[in-house]
Design an enzyme around this catalytic site. Structure first.
Site, short mmCIF file in Angstrom:
data_model
loop_
_atom_site.label_atom_id
_atom_site.label_comp_id
_atom_site.label_asym_id
_atom_site.label_seq_id
_atom_site.Cartn_x
_atom_site.Cartn_y
_atom_site.Cartn_z
CB SER A 212 1.91 3.26 7.27
OG SER A 212 2.16 2.21 6.42
CE LYS A 213 4.69 -3.47 7.19
NZ LYS A 213 4.48 -5.15 8.14
#
Length: 464
Positions: A212-213
């Site tokens: 995930s960013k």
């Protein structure tokens, strides 16, 4: 560049994306920065194209104006969740009479445009997952294709952009697999030929959780700041996935391109093991050092690290000269994973004189002064003809002259004097001759600079 969600725009993000692609050695063929024949390259500058496509769909009876408020949509969602159902729009505005729509538009009522999902989706062949079809009309409400602010959603924008830009293949993540039938319906409604689709397996963390960013340390900028080379990062990412007949460490971009085969892509998600990155980086850093042009750039980068880390503590300007830094790189290549490691405390003796208190040397042996003075005489007597092999036997002879100092203690003493380290932590990989020799005298450190073109003195070689 997808910038249609005006609420989530981050200033400078678009430039950062292009910066990182250029750093990684995979710059786009066309982009906002580079230009090209299919611009503009910001979706916010292509609104007329999306509006034309949406109007065509409305006029053809394939789309309609939706006047439902955000409050009503939220109530629909809550009711569905309360009933244990998947939230979906109930297509209420699809059934408005033409005069009702005209009246609402005439008084400027806020509205979006929704696409009419039709049953009977035709199957399509995905490059990775094979034949697929999803009856989206059975599980979804009609999707918004133009929002109330006039900006398109991804569903319309990606179809319009790919058509007008002549895109032949769309490779994207598996999360879009079930939406592809919806997009194919849009292509059919607009009378356009769709591209070939291929949905790639996800890239996951080592523990199987989604990458995930929101994990700040997985941004490319983070790897760059830590000293990771772009080719190493690309190598480790492709190594954990599929698309190749075999995987091996150390492939360059041109090799990855030559060996890639889309028929080899599997449907299994790839686990990204970033603990392997230092090893990949070590291998690619070794290659850069062995390439004269790349080594020159590394030299300048390392010089920056040296001055930034030690600054005014540098007593000998020779350590910043090209020949000395190049020698450091070549003699330590393969022994470090990141360039910045060479300015760590472990390697500080390469750039600044070790500050070792005389008392600390005497704790090893009361004959510290005698050992160091004889070592200095030994070095001065040999000059530049000193070799590791010859020094080994002479230091053993020196130890025999001492009353209470064994050969092993002589080595500990010289190691501490030369590097400031009491324990051997590195092992030089090559026979080395003639470099700065730093030895302690009774009143401080005495420097004997035989030749600053070399990394370590044979004496220090023996100490390790």
């Amino acid at each position: 560049m997808e910038d249609t969600d005006q609420t989530r725009l981050v200033p400078g993000a678009a430039d950062a994306i292009e910066d990182m692609l250029e750093w990684a050695g995979i710059p786009p063929d066309e982009s906002p920065r580079r230009g090209g024949d299919h611009g503009p390259y910001l979706q916010s500058q292509r609104l007329a194209l999306y509006a034309d496509a949406a109007q065509k769909l409305v006029e053809g009876g394939m789309a309609y104006h939706c006047f439902c408020s955000s409050q009503r949509l939220e109530l629909l969602k809550k009711e569905a969740l309360r009933s244990g159902e998947t939230p979906r729009y109930d297509n209420r505005c699809r059934h408005l009479r033409p005069e009702q729509v005209a009246e609402k538009l005439a008084r400027g009522a806020a509205h979006a445009i929704r696409f009419k999902l039709q049953p009977g989706v035709k199957p399509y062949e995905d490059l990775v997952f094979g034949w697929n079809r999803h009856e989206v009309a059975d599980v979804e409400g009609d999707p918004v294709i133009v929002k109330g602010d006039g900006f398109p959603t991804y569903h319309l924008a990606n179809v319009v952009d790919d058509h007008h830009m002549g895109v032949s293949h769309v490779l994207r993540g598996t999360e879009w697999l079930i939406s592809t039938s919806k997009h194919l319906l849009l292509y059919h409604a607009l009378g356009w030929e769709p591209p070939t689709f291929g949905h790639l397996p996800l890239l996951l963390n080592k523990d199987g959780s989604k990458l995930s960013k929101r994990q700040g340390d997985i941004f490319i900028q983070s790897f760059r700041q830590r000293g990771a080379l772009p080719e190493a990062l690309l190598d480790v990412v492709t190594h954990c996935g599929s698309g190749f007949s075999s995987n091996r460490v150390g492939r360059k971009l041109e090799q990855l391109i030559a060996e890639f085969n889309e028929s080899k892509i599997t449907t299994h998600s790839a686990l990204l093991d970033l603990e392997k990155l230092p090893e990949f980086n070590r291998i690619h850093l070794l290659r850069r050092i062995e390439d004269p042009e790349s080594c020159f750039h590394l030299e300048n980068e390392l010089r920056g690290y040296i001055t930034q880390t030690y600054g005014a503590r540098i007593q000998e300007e020779d350590v910043l000269e090209s020949a000395y830094i190049q020698r450091v790189l070549h003699l330590r290549k393969g022994h470090f994973s990141y360039l910045c490691e060479l300015v760590s405390p472990l390697y500080s003796y390469l750039w600044v004189r070790p500050a070792v208190p005389h008392k600390q040397l005497e704790e090893l042996t009361p004959e510290a002064d005698a050992v160091t003075s004889q070592a200095i005489q030994l070095m001065e007597g040999h000059g530049k003809e000193l070799t590791t092999e010859g020094l080994n036997s002479e230091l053993k002879a020196l130890a025999k002259k001492m009353k209470s100092t064994k050969y092993s203690t002589v080595m500990k003493l010289l190691r501490l004097a030369l590097s400031g380290q009491q324990v051997a932590q590195i092992r030089p990989s090559h026979p080395i001759q003639h470099c700065p020799l730093l030895l302690p005298g009774k009143f401080g450190m005495v420097a004997l600079w035989h030749n600053t073109n070399y990394l370590l003195d044979p004496l220090l070689m023996l100490c390790y």
